[in-house]
Scaffold this motif. Structure first.
Motif, PDB file in Angstrom:
ATOM      1  N   VAL A 100     -34.599 -55.550 -27.458  1.00  0.00           N
ATOM      2  CA  VAL A 100     -35.782 -55.200 -27.184  1.00  0.00           C
ATOM      3  C   VAL A 100     -36.502 -56.032 -25.959  1.00  0.00           C
ATOM      4  CG1 VAL A 100     -38.284 -55.358 -28.181  1.00  0.00           C
ATOM      5  CG2 VAL A 100     -36.344 -54.534 -29.580  1.00  0.00           C
ATOM      6  N   SER A 104     -36.806 -53.791 -22.999  1.00  0.00           N
ATOM      7  CA  SER A 104     -38.372 -53.522 -22.669  1.00  0.00           C
ATOM      8  C   SER A 104     -38.805 -53.988 -21.166  1.00  0.00           C
ATOM      9  CB  SER A 104     -39.300 -54.077 -23.721  1.00  0.00           C
ATOM     10  OG  SER A 104     -38.824 -53.312 -24.932  1.00  0.00           O
ATOM     11  N   ALA A 108     -39.694 -51.655 -18.305  1.00  0.00           N
ATOM     12  CA  ALA A 108     -41.112 -51.631 -17.595  1.00  0.00           C
ATOM     13  C   ALA A 108     -41.168 -52.040 -16.207  1.00  0.00           C
ATOM     14  CB  ALA A 108     -41.970 -52.667 -18.504  1.00  0.00           C
ATOM     15  N   PHE A 163     -33.470 -49.023 -25.037  1.00  0.00           N
ATOM     16  CA  PHE A 163     -34.730 -49.719 -24.875  1.00  0.00           C
ATOM     17  C   PHE A 163     -35.251 -49.627 -23.461  1.00  0.00           C
ATOM     18  CE2 PHE A 163     -33.561 -51.611 -29.015  1.00  0.00           C
ATOM     19  CZ  PHE A 163     -34.620 -51.550 -29.557  1.00  0.00           C
ATOM     20  N   ASN A 166     -36.527 -46.101 -22.787  1.00  0.00           N
ATOM     21  CA  ASN A 166     -37.594 -45.691 -23.904  1.00  0.00           C
ATOM     22  C   ASN A 166     -38.992 -46.446 -23.416  1.00  0.00           C
ATOM     23  OD1 ASN A 166     -38.609 -44.675 -26.649  1.00  0.00           O
ATOM     24  ND2 ASN A 166     -39.174 -46.737 -26.923  1.00  0.00           N
ATOM     25  N   ALA A 167     -38.796 -47.758 -22.635  1.00  0.00           N
ATOM     26  CA  ALA A 167     -39.876 -48.356 -22.027  1.00  0.00           C
ATOM     27  C   ALA A 167     -40.377 -47.693 -20.464  1.00  0.00           C
ATOM     28  CB  ALA A 167     -39.513 -49.741 -21.633  1.00  0.00           C
ATOM     29  N   THR A 171     -44.206 -46.083 -19.159  1.00  0.00           N
ATOM     30  CA  THR A 171     -44.736 -47.134 -18.085  1.00  0.00           C
ATOM     31  C   THR A 171     -45.225 -46.341 -16.918  1.00  0.00           C
ATOM     32  OG1 THR A 171     -43.336 -48.950 -18.878  1.00  0.00           O
ATOM     33  CG2 THR A 171     -44.075 -48.980 -16.464  1.00  0.00           C
ATOM     34  N   LEU A 199     -46.772 -53.595 -21.311  1.00  0.00           N
ATOM     35  CA  LEU A 199     -46.208 -54.034 -22.609  1.00  0.00           C
ATOM     36  C   LEU A 199     -46.815 -53.792 -23.919  1.00  0.00           C
ATOM     37  CD1 LEU A 199     -43.741 -56.953 -21.394  1.00  0.00           C
ATOM     38  CD2 LEU A 199     -43.069 -54.437 -21.697  1.00  0.00           C
ATOM     39  N   ILE A 202     -47.092 -49.873 -24.564  1.00  0.00           N
ATOM     40  CA  ILE A 202     -45.794 -49.346 -24.695  1.00  0.00           C
ATOM     41  C   ILE A 202     -45.120 -49.871 -26.045  1.00  0.00           C
ATOM     42  CG2 ILE A 202     -45.378 -48.758 -22.418  1.00  0.00           C
ATOM     43  CD1 ILE A 202     -43.304 -50.722 -22.213  1.00  0.00           C
ATOM     44  N   ALA A 203     -45.575 -51.087 -26.518  1.00  0.00           N
ATOM     45  CA  ALA A 203     -45.076 -51.386 -27.745  1.00  0.00           C
ATOM     46  C   ALA A 203     -45.075 -50.590 -29.091  1.00  0.00           C
ATOM     47  CB  ALA A 203     -45.854 -52.594 -28.327  1.00  0.00           C
ATOM     48  N   ILE A 206     -41.868 -48.727 -28.599  1.00  0.00           N
ATOM     49  CA  ILE A 206     -40.682 -49.674 -28.669  1.00  0.00           C
ATOM     50  C   ILE A 206     -40.476 -49.883 -30.230  1.00  0.00           C
ATOM     51  CG2 ILE A 206     -39.640 -51.740 -28.329  1.00  0.00           C
ATOM     52  CD1 ILE A 206     -41.094 -51.440 -25.536  1.00  0.00           C
ATOM     53  N   THR A 210     -37.056 -49.629 -32.337  1.00  0.00           N
ATOM     54  CA  THR A 210     -36.455 -50.941 -32.999  1.00  0.00           C
ATOM     55  C   THR A 210     -36.087 -50.874 -34.380  1.00  0.00           C
ATOM     56  OG1 THR A 210     -37.867 -52.262 -31.310  1.00  0.00           O
ATOM     57  CG2 THR A 210     -37.065 -53.341 -33.485  1.00  0.00           C
TER      58      THR A 210
END
Length: 289
Positions: A100, A104, A108, A163, A166-167, A171, A199, A202-203, A206, A210
């Motif tokens: 992660v 991430s 990002a 990840f 996914n990030a 973004t 961040l 986008i948490a 994520i 996770t």
């Protein structure tokens, strides 16, 4: 002060909505309870020491003393299952957290800067994704050697590309929003914009991924143990228990059955937990949109 108070009220309101939506998915709590019992409470609920051998009760069938029977060395299967779950969850959670953190940030950065940097980074992630996670992990473990640290690092590396992708996607959208453009106009550094604005936004995406990949990491760890690249015996792991149980599968099928069922329940529970998080985080599923 008023602005801080309003932010606090909004945060509490959002938290209440999340808890209420999460409670609406009762199955997610079932998964959470199963995870807690297998990981945190193992030293208190295990009937025996996982390494203690009862040679007079080798390959004993399930009974009052040994609820799930014993293995070929007379060790209590239930105790080894509980401690094996504790270890599997540790490896799965730690490796996923590592993935992660790095995934991430990589995603990002790629989405924020774009251009040639994004192209190079994401093509590298695509190359890693082209390999099945188990095959890529096998190569890394074979290079680093067996051991808890190397196993955790290998599993983390296999999860980083997921990840990162996914990030990156959210973004690309967030970087064009007004508050990011305003921050650039005010002269905010890129690091501040990424850490304090990109961040956190986008948490939620994520977080859901996770919970899903923790289960995948546990499954990969068990696969490594099954083929002999996991933690060495007598460490209780589900994959190692399944592997050793195959030697007596015809006479004592419970040696393979119970760790397989435990692995199935754990991964299924984590998926249920992920569904609960998704329902709680997605505003459309909460009825806010």
């Amino acid at each position: 002060m008023r602005k801080i108070a309003k932010l606090g009220q909004a945060a509490r309101h959002h938290g209440q909505l999340v808890i209420r939506a999460f409670n609406s998915n009762k199955a997610s709590w079932v998964g959470f309870v199963l995870i807690v019992l297998s990981a945190i409470l193992a030293p208190w609920i295990a009937p025996h020491d996982p390494a203690e051998q009862f040679m007079e009760a080798r390959l004993a069938q399930p009974s009052a003393k040994f609820l799930l029977g014993t293995d070929d060395l007379g060790r209590d299967i239930l105790s080894r299952l509980l401690y094996g779950g504790r270890l599997s969850l540790t490896v799965g959670i730690v490796s996923t957290l590592i993935a992660v953190f790095f995934g991430s940030i990589i995603g990002a950065l790629a989405g924020f800067y774009g251009g040639l940097f994004e192209l190079l980074v994401m093509q590298t992630m695509d190359v890693l994704l082209a390999f099945p996670s188990l095959i890529l992990g096998l190569v890394i473990v074979a290079m680093l050697g067996p051991g808890l640290t190397n196993l955790t690092v290998a599993i983390a590396i296999t999860s980083v590309p997921a990840f990162a992708r996914n990030a990156r996607a959210p973004t690309l959208i967030i970087r064009e929003r007004e508050f990011i453009l305003a921050g650039r106009t005010l002269g905010y550094r890129d690091a501040r914009l990424i850490v304090r604005h990109i961040l956190p936004n986008i948490a939620p995406d994520i977080l859901v991924l996770t919970s899903m990949l923790v289960g995948t990491s546990i499954r990969v760890e068990s696969s490594f143990a099954f083929i002999g690249l996991g933690l060495p015996p007598p460490t209780p792991t589900w994959g190692l228990m399944i592997r050793s149980g195959f030697e007596n599968i015809l006479d004592s099928p419970w040696l393979v059955l119970w760790p397989s069922v435990a692995l199935l329940i754990c991964v299924f529970s984590l998926n249920l937990l992920g569904d609960g998080l998704r329902d709680a985080i997605d505003p459309k599923l909460r009825g806010e949109a």
